[in-house]
Design a protein around this motif. Structure first.
Motif, short mmCIF file in Angstrom:
data_model
loop_
_atom_site.label_atom_id
_atom_site.label_comp_id
_atom_site.label_asym_id
_atom_site.label_seq_id
_atom_site.Cartn_x
_atom_site.Cartn_y
_atom_site.Cartn_z
N LYS A 214 -3.55 8.76 -9.53
CA LYS A 214 -3.22 7.54 -10.29
C LYS A 214 -1.73 7.22 -10.18
O LYS A 214 -1.35 6.08 -9.93
CB LYS A 214 -3.60 7.70 -11.76
N GLU A 215 -0.90 8.22 -10.38
CA GLU A 215 0.55 8.00 -10.32
C GLU A 215 1.01 7.65 -8.90
O GLU A 215 1.85 6.78 -8.71
CB GLU A 215 1.31 9.21 -10.86
N GLY A 216 0.44 8.34 -7.92
CA GLY A 216 0.79 8.03 -6.53
C GLY A 216 0.37 6.64 -6.13
O GLY A 216 1.11 5.92 -5.46
N MET A 217 -0.82 6.24 -6.54
CA MET A 217 -1.31 4.90 -6.21
C MET A 217 -0.46 3.83 -6.90
O MET A 217 -0.16 2.80 -6.31
CB MET A 217 -2.77 4.77 -6.60
N LYS A 218 -0.06 4.08 -8.13
CA LYS A 218 0.81 3.15 -8.84
C LYS A 218 2.13 2.98 -8.08
O LYS A 218 2.62 1.87 -7.88
CB LYS A 218 1.08 3.67 -10.26
N PHE A 219 2.67 4.11 -7.61
CA PHE A 219 3.92 4.08 -6.83
C PHE A 219 3.73 3.27 -5.55
O PHE A 219 4.55 2.39 -5.24
CB PHE A 219 4.36 5.51 -6.51
N VAL A 220 2.67 3.54 -4.79
CA VAL A 220 2.43 2.83 -3.53
C VAL A 220 2.24 1.34 -3.77
O VAL A 220 2.81 0.50 -3.06
CB VAL A 220 1.21 3.43 -2.78
N LYS A 221 1.48 0.98 -4.78
CA LYS A 221 1.25 -0.43 -5.09
C LYS A 221 2.56 -1.14 -5.44
O LYS A 221 2.81 -2.25 -4.98
CB LYS A 221 0.27 -0.59 -6.26
N ASN A 222 3.41 -0.49 -6.25
CA ASN A 222 4.68 -1.10 -6.66
C ASN A 222 5.68 -1.21 -5.53
O ASN A 222 6.38 -2.20 -5.40
CB ASN A 222 5.29 -0.32 -7.82
N GLU A 223 5.75 -0.18 -4.70
CA GLU A 223 6.76 -0.14 -3.64
C GLU A 223 6.36 -0.89 -2.37
O GLU A 223 7.20 -1.48 -1.71
CB GLU A 223 7.09 1.31 -3.27
N TYR A 224 5.08 -0.83 -2.02
CA TYR A 224 4.62 -1.39 -0.75
C TYR A 224 3.78 -2.65 -0.90
O TYR A 224 3.59 -3.37 0.06
CB TYR A 224 3.84 -0.32 0.04
N LYS A 225 3.22 -2.88 -2.06
CA LYS A 225 2.41 -4.06 -2.38
C LYS A 225 1.29 -4.34 -1.37
O LYS A 225 1.12 -5.47 -0.91
CB LYS A 225 3.31 -5.28 -2.54
N PRO A 226 0.51 -3.33 -1.03
CA PRO A 226 -0.59 -3.54 -0.08
C PRO A 226 -1.79 -4.21 -0.77
O PRO A 226 -1.90 -4.19 -2.00
CB PRO A 226 -0.97 -2.12 0.34
N GLU A 227 -2.65 -4.79 0.04
CA GLU A 227 -3.92 -5.30 -0.47
C GLU A 227 -4.99 -4.20 -0.41
O GLU A 227 -5.96 -4.23 -1.14
CB GLU A 227 -4.37 -6.51 0.35
N LYS A 228 -4.77 -3.25 0.51
CA LYS A 228 -5.72 -2.16 0.71
C LYS A 228 -4.93 -0.88 1.00
O LYS A 228 -3.92 -0.91 1.70
CB LYS A 228 -6.63 -2.48 1.89
N ILE A 229 -5.44 0.24 0.47
CA ILE A 229 -4.85 1.55 0.72
C ILE A 229 -5.93 2.42 1.34
O ILE A 229 -7.06 2.46 0.84
CB ILE A 229 -4.30 2.19 -0.57
N THR A 230 -5.59 3.09 2.43
CA THR A 230 -6.55 3.94 3.12
C THR A 230 -6.05 5.38 3.14
O THR A 230 -4.85 5.64 3.00
CB THR A 230 -6.79 3.47 4.57
N LEU A 231 -7.00 6.30 3.33
CA LEU A 231 -6.66 7.72 3.50
C LEU A 231 -7.78 8.37 4.28
O LEU A 231 -8.89 7.83 4.39
CB LEU A 231 -6.44 8.42 2.15
N SER A 232 -7.49 9.54 4.84
CA SER A 232 -8.49 10.35 5.53
C SER A 232 -8.46 11.75 4.94
O SER A 232 -7.39 12.28 4.65
CB SER A 232 -8.18 10.43 7.03
N VAL A 233 -9.65 12.33 4.78
CA VAL A 233 -9.77 13.65 4.17
C VAL A 233 -10.81 14.45 4.95
O VAL A 233 -11.82 13.90 5.38
CB VAL A 233 -10.14 13.53 2.67
N ALA A 234 -10.55 15.73 5.14
CA ALA A 234 -11.52 16.60 5.81
C ALA A 234 -12.81 16.61 4.99
O ALA A 234 -12.77 16.73 3.76
CB ALA A 234 -10.96 18.01 5.95
#
Length: 154
Positions: free
Chosen positions: A95-115
């Motif tokens: 939650k905190e990381g996503m809040k940071f990414v949204k505020n700093e980068y302002k993306p419409e979509k966030i992606t990630l990859s996980v094993a």
């Protein structure tokens, strides 16, 4: 917890790379498990300004990397200090990381990859609101492993 995100220092990168070791199958995430990833992580030039140390009261608890794919999409990667994993801290950390990414980068979509073996993390991502996109195989850590691509609509 109070999370603070700052550009990672060289000392922090070395601490994570050489001192953070995960138990059992999660040792897959040890930086030393993949020589290329390790070299990229500890080299300030290749690490650049897109890898952030996450601290709580000045204590290093994790890291977040953000790769801006284009104006609309940011791809993230991150890790928590090994002794903090598996203890119910994941959702708050995300939650905190996503809040940071949204505020700093302002993306419409966030992606990630996980094993795909990492069902513990996948559950946390799904609980946050990430959706499964596709699975794929990738060479890393001396083998070929299956990953799940996930995305979050901001």
């Amino acid at each position: 917890m109070t999370y603070k995100f700052e550009i990672m220092t060289q000392d922090q990168a070395k601490d994570i790379a050489y001192n953070w070791h995960y138990d059992g199958e999660y040792s897959f995430y040890d930086m030393e498990a993949d020589k290329e990833d390790l070299e990229e992580f500890v080299n300030p030039e290749t690490r650049g300004n897109s890898v952030y140390a996450v601290t709580n009261n000045s204590e290093l608890i994790g890291f977040f990397s953000v790769n801006k794919v284009d104006d609309k999409i940011s791809d993230i990667g991150f890790g928590m200090r090994p002794d903090l994993t598996g203890r119910g801290n994941g959702l708050e950390f995300i939650k905190e990381g996503m809040k940071f990414v949204k505020n700093e980068y302002k993306p419409e979509k966030i992606t990630l990859s996980v094993a795909t073996f990492n069902q513990r993390a996948i559950k946390v991502y799904r609980n946050f609101g990430f959706k499964d996109v596709k699975t794929f195989r990738q060479a890393t850590n001396g083998g070929i492993f299956e990953f799940l691509r996930m995305e979050y609509e901001c």
